[in-house]
Scaffold this motif. Structure first.
Motif, PDB file in Angstrom:
ATOM      1  N   GLY A  15     -64.198  21.881 -39.145  1.00 12.81           N
ATOM      2  CA  GLY A  15     -63.560  22.723 -40.194  1.00 12.81           C
ATOM      3  C   GLY A  15     -63.706  24.477 -40.416  1.00 12.81           C
ATOM      4  O   GLY A  15     -64.425  24.963 -39.948  1.00 12.81           O
ATOM      5  N   LEU A  63     -62.731  28.014 -41.815  1.00  6.36           N
ATOM      6  CA  LEU A  63     -62.332  28.713 -43.129  1.00  6.36           C
ATOM      7  C   LEU A  63     -62.130  29.995 -42.433  1.00  6.36           C
ATOM      8  O   LEU A  63     -62.552  31.136 -41.770  1.00  6.36           O
ATOM      9  CB  LEU A  63     -63.245  29.086 -44.110  1.00  6.36           C
ATOM     10  CG  LEU A  63     -63.355  27.165 -45.072  1.00  6.36           C
ATOM     11  CD1 LEU A  63     -64.680  27.183 -44.428  1.00  6.36           C
ATOM     12  CD2 LEU A  63     -63.722  27.744 -46.395  1.00  6.36           C
ATOM     13  N   SER A  88     -58.622  27.909 -45.115  1.00  4.87           N
ATOM     14  CA  SER A  88     -58.602  26.617 -44.678  1.00  4.87           C
ATOM     15  C   SER A  88     -57.776  25.845 -43.954  1.00  4.87           C
ATOM     16  O   SER A  88     -56.616  25.369 -44.617  1.00  4.87           O
ATOM     17  CB  SER A  88     -59.919  26.257 -45.497  1.00  4.87           C
ATOM     18  OG  SER A  88     -58.680  25.580 -46.281  1.00  4.87           O
ATOM     19  N   ASN A  89     -58.649  24.896 -42.696  1.00  2.88           N
ATOM     20  CA  ASN A  89     -57.780  23.688 -42.484  1.00  2.88           C
ATOM     21  C   ASN A  89     -58.719  22.673 -43.294  1.00  2.88           C
ATOM     22  O   ASN A  89     -58.641  22.360 -44.030  1.00  2.88           O
ATOM     23  CB  ASN A  89     -58.117  23.936 -41.085  1.00  2.88           C
ATOM     24  CG  ASN A  89     -59.215  23.476 -40.669  1.00  2.88           C
ATOM     25  OD1 ASN A  89     -60.427  23.164 -41.730  1.00  2.88           O
ATOM     26  ND2 ASN A  89     -59.697  23.705 -39.070  1.00  2.88           N
ATOM     27  N   ASP A  90     -57.669  21.125 -42.982  1.00  9.10           N
ATOM     28  CA  ASP A  90     -57.775  20.154 -43.116  1.00  9.10           C
ATOM     29  C   ASP A  90     -59.754  19.680 -43.544  1.00  9.10           C
ATOM     30  O   ASP A  90     -59.977  19.006 -44.633  1.00  9.10           O
ATOM     31  CB  ASP A  90     -56.741  19.311 -43.138  1.00  9.10           C
ATOM     32  CG  ASP A  90     -55.341  18.841 -43.726  1.00  9.10           C
ATOM     33  OD1 ASP A  90     -55.299  19.958 -45.185  1.00  9.10           O
ATOM     34  OD2 ASP A  90     -54.334  18.616 -43.293  1.00  9.10           O
ATOM     35  N   ARG A  92     -61.485  21.238 -45.510  1.00  5.24           N
ATOM     36  CA  ARG A  92     -61.748  20.285 -47.090  1.00  5.24           C
ATOM     37  C   ARG A  92     -62.591  19.556 -46.611  1.00  5.24           C
ATOM     38  O   ARG A  92     -63.584  19.179 -47.982  1.00  5.24           O
ATOM     39  CB  ARG A  92     -60.225  20.761 -47.127  1.00  5.24           C
ATOM     40  CG  ARG A  92     -59.346  21.996 -47.919  1.00  5.24           C
ATOM     41  CD  ARG A  92     -57.813  21.315 -47.998  1.00  5.24           C
ATOM     42  NE  ARG A  92     -57.500  22.574 -47.894  1.00  5.24           N
ATOM     43  CZ  ARG A  92     -57.453  23.042 -48.905  1.00  5.24           C
ATOM     44  NH1 ARG A  92     -58.020  23.207 -50.393  1.00  5.24           N
ATOM     45  NH2 ARG A  92     -56.414  23.996 -49.358  1.00  5.24           N
ATOM     46  N   TYR A  93     -62.639  19.002 -45.920  1.00  8.01           N
ATOM     47  CA  TYR A  93     -63.006  17.170 -45.528  1.00  8.01           C
ATOM     48  C   TYR A  93     -65.067  18.034 -45.706  1.00  8.01           C
ATOM     49  O   TYR A  93     -65.417  17.595 -46.181  1.00  8.01           O
ATOM     50  CB  TYR A  93     -63.133  16.731 -44.132  1.00  8.01           C
ATOM     51  CG  TYR A  93     -63.905  15.545 -44.021  1.00  8.01           C
ATOM     52  CD1 TYR A  93     -63.671  14.170 -45.014  1.00  8.01           C
ATOM     53  CD2 TYR A  93     -64.965  16.159 -43.636  1.00  8.01           C
ATOM     54  CE1 TYR A  93     -64.310  13.576 -44.739  1.00  8.01           C
ATOM     55  CE2 TYR A  93     -65.610  14.441 -43.023  1.00  8.01           C
ATOM     56  CZ  TYR A  93     -65.870  13.443 -43.505  1.00  8.01           C
ATOM     57  OH  TYR A  93     -66.939  12.741 -43.071  1.00  8.01           O
ATOM     58  N   LEU A 148     -65.761  20.613 -46.176  1.00  7.72           N
ATOM     59  CA  LEU A 148     -67.034  21.198 -47.528  1.00  7.72           C
ATOM     60  C   LEU A 148     -67.415  19.950 -48.787  1.00  7.72           C
ATOM     61  O   LEU A 148     -67.679  20.047 -49.929  1.00  7.72           O
ATOM     62  CB  LEU A 148     -65.797  22.071 -48.525  1.00  7.72           C
ATOM     63  CG  LEU A 148     -65.560  23.257 -48.101  1.00  7.72           C
ATOM     64  CD1 LEU A 148     -64.508  24.282 -48.278  1.00  7.72           C
ATOM     65  CD2 LEU A 148     -67.418  24.292 -47.595  1.00  7.72           C
ATOM     66  N   ASP A 149     -66.502  19.392 -49.072  1.00  7.29           N
ATOM     67  CA  ASP A 149     -66.304  18.028 -49.334  1.00  7.29           C
ATOM     68  C   ASP A 149     -68.582  16.758 -48.935  1.00  7.29           C
ATOM     69  O   ASP A 149     -68.330  16.631 -50.377  1.00  7.29           O
ATOM     70  CB  ASP A 149     -65.124  17.707 -49.689  1.00  7.29           C
ATOM     71  CG  ASP A 149     -65.737  15.871 -51.089  1.00  7.29           C
ATOM     72  OD1 ASP A 149     -65.975  15.925 -51.976  1.00  7.29           O
ATOM     73  OD2 ASP A 149     -65.637  14.360 -50.421  1.00  7.29           O
ATOM     74  N   SER A 200     -67.245  27.757 -56.166  1.00 10.11           N
ATOM     75  CA  SER A 200     -66.595  26.950 -55.412  1.00 10.11           C
ATOM     76  C   SER A 200     -66.968  26.662 -54.099  1.00 10.11           C
ATOM     77  O   SER A 200     -67.065  25.856 -53.740  1.00 10.11           O
ATOM     78  CB  SER A 200     -65.680  26.723 -55.610  1.00 10.11           C
ATOM     79  OG  SER A 200     -64.734  27.878 -55.196  1.00 10.11           O
TER      80      SER A 200
END
Length: 370
Positions: A193, A195, A206-208, A211-212, A214-215, A225
């Motif tokens: 990931g 950012l 950020s790339n996809d 996001r994964y 971070l979740d 956030s």
């Protein structure tokens, strides 16, 4: 009506076991600080607080994290000042120096305006004193807390400082146990990931995969956030660029599923070498990168860790002894010491525990193995 009187040390000390028990019986690392905070509420009252787990290898705050009564948006400016401005009782110096606990008012002998943190963060928000403490066992720091008081509470007393300092080691040991308790599970395969932040620390893109990941980071519903580990890695990288810090901006932390992740931050440079932006990456921790964390956790010496890593590569006692210019008897003594420190009974169990259970993706514990 006068200010409440701080409790004397003998009264506080009588409740020490209760605070430690609350820490040791917390259901998880995520709930650790909530349990400790609740146990301390009637002993050392505060108006606001921050509680943070620390990566013992980089000394950067990461996870778990808990923020109490701090307004949204204030975390960003707090961490920026922590990394980019000189001040007294900074968390990194407390994590690595002889002093584990102190208050801003006592450190400044009451001359509060000498502190940029007081002038720019505390005073505008009505805070009049701050107590900071690290949770350390041996040379390893596993957590920090920042306690804040406003005008309706007295300055932190020497007895309160002494009491909080007395909790440093037992809370560190309890937090270490909670942080290392989880086992990794098998997430879907994702790349690193990424950012990107501008030079003022604002998120650009950020790339996809980011996001994964971070979740997958621990749920910090009471924080901003962007998780604390990302803030602190970015803050350290900006401090390095400004010439105020040294070393790599790497943070290890456990994901919500129990898998270890590494957060890294570094400057992105233009053609002439100037910093144009900062990149933060999040990715699964490589097994070799996890070893120093586990060495800190179990109190392994540099030589003990080296022997254990060679065992993980399948080397025999004789091969290790020859490579390290030691006798086979000395190697066996090192292995016995490591087994004692980790509470394991065999070399195979040791290697599996340190380098596979923590470092690789595995099946969920409730799945049936056939």
């Amino acid at each position: 009506m006068g200010l409440p009187t701080p409790l004397p040390y003998d009264v506080l000390a009588a409740s020490r076991a209760r605070v430690i028990a609350a820490a040791e019986t917390a259901p998880s690392a995520q709930g650790f600080f909530a349990a400790v905070s609740a146990a301390l509420a009637d002993l050392v009252p505060t108006d606001a607080a921050g509680w943070f787990g620390v990566d013992p290898t980089s000394l950067l705050p990461s996870w778990p994290a808990r923020i109490e009564n701090v307004a949204p948006g204030d975390c960003d400016s707090y961490w920026e000042r922590e990394f980019l401005q000189d001040d007294v009782l900074q968390l990194r110096s407390l994590a690595s120096g002889a002093q584990t606990t102190g208050t801003l008012r006592a450190e400044l002998d009451g001359l509060m305006n000498r502190s940029v943190r007081y002038r720019e963060f505390m005073a505008p928000r009505g805070y009049e004193d701050e107590l900071r403490s690290t949770f350390r066992t041996g040379d390893s720091t596993w957590g920090v807390t920042v306690l804040l008081r406003g005008p309706d509470l007295p300055a932190f007393s020497p007895d309160e400082v002494r009491f909080i300092a007395s909790l440093s080691q037992p809370l560190a040991e309890a937090l270490r146990t909670k942080v290392l308790a989880g086992h990794p599970v098998d997430p879907s395969e994702h790349g690193s990931g990424v950012l990107s932040f501008d030079t003022d620390g604002r998120l650009i893109a950020s790339n996809d995969a980011a996001r994964y990941w971070l979740d997958q980071l621990p749920n910090n519903a009471d924080l901003e956030s962007v998780p604390v580990a990302v803030f602190t890695a970015l803050g350290h990288a900006r401090a390095v660029e400004a010439g105020r810090a040294r070393g790599e901006a790497n943070v290890l932390l456990s994901s919500r599923s129990g898998r270890w992740l590494t957060v890294r931050a570094s400057a992105l440079r233009g053609p002439t070498g100037e910093a144009r932006a900062f990149a933060v990456t999040i990715e699964p921790t490589a097994r070799k990168e996890l070893a120093p964390m586990l060495a800190e956790a179990y109190g392994l010496s540099r030589r003990e860790l080296e022997v254990t890593q060679r065992l993980a590569r399948g080397e025999s006692t004789a091969t290790i002894a020859e490579a390290l210019f030691l006798s086979e008897h000395t190697i066996r003594d090192h292995v016995k010491a490591v087994l004692t420190k980790t509470g394991l009974s065999s070399r195979a169990a040791l290697v599996a525990h340190l380098f596979f259970e923590y470092g690789r993706a595995s099946r969920r514990r409730d799945e049936v193995h056939v």
